[in-house]
Write a protein that holds these residues in place. Structure first.
Motif, PDB file in Angstrom:
ATOM      1  N   PHE A 209      29.331  25.587  25.385  1.00 19.89           N
ATOM      2  CA  PHE A 209      30.438  25.136  26.223  1.00 19.89           C
ATOM      3  C   PHE A 209      30.736  26.151  27.328  1.00 19.89           C
ATOM      4  CE2 PHE A 209      34.962  25.065  27.296  1.00 19.89           C
ATOM      5  CZ  PHE A 209      35.096  23.747  27.702  1.00 19.89           C
ATOM      6  N   GLY A 210      30.641  27.440  26.997  1.00 20.05           N
ATOM      7  CA  GLY A 210      30.875  28.477  28.001  1.00 20.05           C
ATOM      8  C   GLY A 210      29.910  28.385  29.158  1.00 20.05           C
ATOM      9  N   TRP A 211      28.638  28.083  28.853  1.00 15.26           N
ATOM     10  CA  TRP A 211      27.658  27.888  29.931  1.00 15.26           C
ATOM     11  C   TRP A 211      28.042  26.699  30.811  1.00 15.26           C
ATOM     12  CZ3 TRP A 211      22.879  28.340  26.187  1.00 15.26           C
ATOM     13  CH2 TRP A 211      22.655  29.705  25.919  1.00 15.26           C
ATOM     14  N   ALA A 212      28.477  25.619  30.176  1.00 18.84           N
ATOM     15  CA  ALA A 212      28.878  24.433  30.932  1.00 18.84           C
ATOM     16  C   ALA A 212      30.071  24.739  31.834  1.00 18.84           C
ATOM     17  CB  ALA A 212      29.213  23.289  29.976  1.00 18.84           C
ATOM     18  N   MET A 213      31.039  25.497  31.327  1.00 20.92           N
ATOM     19  CA  MET A 213      32.214  25.844  32.116  1.00 20.92           C
ATOM     20  C   MET A 213      31.848  26.757  33.284  1.00 20.92           C
ATOM     21  SD  MET A 213      34.837  24.216  31.020  1.00 20.92           S
ATOM     22  CE  MET A 213      36.204  25.114  31.757  1.00 20.92           C
ATOM     23  N   LYS A 214      30.908  27.672  33.069  1.00 17.39           N
ATOM     24  CA  LYS A 214      30.474  28.540  34.164  1.00 17.39           C
ATOM     25  C   LYS A 214      29.829  27.726  35.275  1.00 17.39           C
ATOM     26  CE  LYS A 214      29.811  32.941  31.745  1.00 17.39           C
ATOM     27  NZ  LYS A 214      28.819  33.969  31.320  1.00 17.39           N
ATOM     28  N   TYR A 215      29.070  26.702  34.885  1.00 16.37           N
ATOM     29  CA  TYR A 215      28.441  25.841  35.892  1.00 16.37           C
ATOM     30  C   TYR A 215      29.515  25.104  36.694  1.00 16.37           C
ATOM     31  CZ  TYR A 215      25.890  21.921  37.911  1.00 16.37           C
ATOM     32  OH  TYR A 215      25.379  20.991  38.774  1.00 16.37           O
ATOM     33  N   VAL A 216      30.525  24.567  35.992  1.00 18.77           N
ATOM     34  CA  VAL A 216      31.595  23.853  36.689  1.00 18.77           C
ATOM     35  C   VAL A 216      32.355  24.799  37.611  1.00 18.77           C
ATOM     36  CG1 VAL A 216      33.753  22.572  36.371  1.00 18.77           C
ATOM     37  CG2 VAL A 216      31.817  22.150  34.845  1.00 18.77           C
ATOM     38  N   GLU A 217      32.652  26.008  37.129  1.00 18.77           N
ATOM     39  CA  GLU A 217      33.340  26.987  37.961  1.00 18.77           C
ATOM     40  C   GLU A 217      32.531  27.305  39.214  1.00 18.77           C
ATOM     41  OE1 GLU A 217      35.099  30.513  36.252  1.00 18.77           O
ATOM     42  OE2 GLU A 217      35.191  29.553  34.291  1.00 18.77           O
TER      43      GLU A 217
END
Length: 535
Positions: A209-217
């Protein structure tokens, strides 16, 4: 007792653990999504000026932040004892845990959203209102994207909390990771190995999930994007395909025609402070009126009342002979904006939308109001950007431009709605001296095209050279409303002449020319404006 590494590794091939991991992802993900969505209107209610919305929202947040989640899960799961009709739904441990977790998380998400909403500058709301965008549209197009970008790291952190809180659902026999682990070590007594495997599963879920959030950011971070400047060849090619910018609106201005704008007995108070004390003013169609005066005289308050950004306490504002705002009316700005007699507003602080490109800033309002298809509004916007000298920068973001360039974009954005009247609230006061000239040149060009304009300014030379008439305000009243020539020559205009630096005594044309001559090298288009308009 030795640590059985081999046994622990076998747990990563056990279907029961992967199924439990899926349950954790589903439960935490759904609860987080529900909370993100429901938390936003709850935050808006919490910030509302209406007590009937604000108080219940505050009570909800207080209650569900105070209740322990474990207690709430057990309470929801046993709700069928009080309401038997809910047994068909709440007897499912997953649904009960989801409801309890979503109720709790919504309270926290509301406060996260509220903090993000408070971080969005007030000018963003005002800019949207000045473009006639309704409150719901303002939230959707302007405020929410900015607030989400601000809140995104905290929202991600809250998902991590959701993942860990799912372990509490084991008390109602939901087969999530912790319960599966407990059942295993109750049989083989390998507690450390089993719990360590559970911990690794949790870490894997959070990491993905952290990787996904970094992509969105990264996708939402406009500050990290490289400036996209068109080459001279691209600009020349594009310019040949653009329509001519719409000319300034030219309402009836002959003898007997009503003024474009009339202020009748305008009063405005901020508490006990009486800012505007019965302002009477009229602006003829195609006329440029500058409002000058010392700080605190009420100039900005006056121009903001004209655009209904401030409510008046007395008097009336009339547009082209029709009542626009009265003291008992909050004024339906979007309705008026959709009419023929629109008002454009350029703010002192630009108030561009930072999450949108320059082109998107200019096309936002026309697209919202349905003024042509998207291709047509984009072509018109590019033509306006060319008009203000910024076509090459159409795909940049506001922070990638200088202050003077941003203000010219703000002018183009206001012109995109094809207003009949343009309001300027100290358009150069936030700029470095070197950048003032370009902005004044654009305003001077609009004046020569016949645009009706009201300009609050501290640029005295510019006001004297461009204006048909000048209103001098002091102490909340208009002390003098006269043409530049009358200000220079009238014996009773000594106070105004002192304010603009011409001295007490009436001065002839030579003195007037001498007083504005230094402006010519900086703003070459401004000096001849008054003469051209007089002719």
């Amino acid at each position: 007792m030795h640590f059985d590494l081999g046994y622990m590794l076998t747990l990563f091939a056990m279907p029961a653990f992967w199924k439990a991991s899926l349950t954790v992802v589903e439960l935490s993900g759904l609860a987080w999504l529900f909370a993100v969505v429901l938390g936003f209107p709850l935050a808006c209610a919490r910030m509302s000026g209406a007590r009937m919305l604000r108080v219940p929202a505050a009570l909800y947040i207080w209650l569900f932040r105070s209740l322990p989640l474990l207690v709430l899960i057990v309470f929801v799961y046993n709700m069928p004892q009080l309401l038997p009709a809910t047994g068909g739904v709440l007897s499912n441990p997953f649904i009960s845990a989801l409801i309890a977790l979503a109720l709790t998380e919504t309270a926290y998400m509301a406060e996260i959203h509220r903090g993000a909403l408070l971080s969005v500058a007030k000018g963003q709301y005002e800019a949207a209102a000045a473009l006639g965008i309704r409150p719901v549209g303002t939230q959707r197009l302007v405020i929410l994207p900015q607030a989400l970008r601000i809140a995104l790291p905290t929202l991600g952190n809250q998902f991590v909390s959701c993942v860990k809180l799912t372990s509490l659902a084991s008390v109602i026999s939901l087969s999530e990771l912790l319960l599966v682990g407990e059942r295993l070590y109750a049989q083989n007594f390998l507690v450390m190995e089993t719990l360590l495997a559970c911990a690794i599963y949790y870490v894997l879920i959070v990491t993905v999930f952290g990787w996904a959030m970094k992509y969105v950011e990264h996708r939402m971070n406009t500050a990290g994007r490289k400036p996209a400047t068109m080459s001279a060849e691209q600009v020349a090619t594009l310019r040949g395909t653009l329509p001519a910018p719409a000319a300034a609106a030219a309402p009836a201005s002959g003898k007997g025609a009503p003024p474009a704008l009339a202020l009748k007995g305008l009063h405005k108070r901020y508490g006990e402070h009486h800012v505007l004390k019965g302002i009477d003013l009229d602006v003829r169609a195609g006329e440029v009126v500058s409002i000058i005066g010392p700080s605190g005289s009420g100039k900005t308050s006056l121009i903001r009342t004209i655009n209904a950004l401030e409510r008046i306490d007395g008097g009336e504002i009339i547009l082209f002979g029709n009542t626009f705002i009265t003291a008992t009316d909050r004024a339906d700005i979007p309705r008026v904006r959709r009419g023929v007699k629109d008002i454009g507003m350029v703010f002192q602080g630009f108030n561009l939308f930072p999450h949108r490109t320059i082109l998107e800033n200019v096309t936002l309002a026309p697209n919202y109001h349905g003024r042509g298809g998207r291709a047509l509004t984009a072509a018109r916007a590019l033509a306006l950007l060319d008009k203000v000298g910024l076509l090459a920068h159409a795909h940049k973001y506001p922070h990638q431009l200088s202050g003077g360039q941003q203000q010219r974009v703000a002018i183009a954005r206001a012109l995109a709605m094809e207003p009949a009247i343009m309001l300027f609230d100290e358009p150069t006061s936030a700029l470095d001296p070197e950048l003032v000239g370009d902005v004044l040149a654009v305003i001077g060009k609009l004046a020569r095209e016949g645009m009706t304009m009201v300009i609050v300014t501290h640029e005295m030379d510019f006001a004297m050279s461009i204006s048909d008439r000048i209103a001098f305000m002091e102490g909340g009243t208009v002390q003098l409303f006269a043409s530049p020539a009358e200000i220079r020559q009238q014996p009773g205009a000594g106070r105004v002449r002192r304010f603009i630096g011409l001295g007490d005594a009436p001065c002839g044309d030579a003195g007037a020319v001498a007083s504005i001559a230094p402006l010519a090298p900086v703003v070459p288009v401004a000096a001849p404006v008054a003469a051209e308009r007089a002719a």
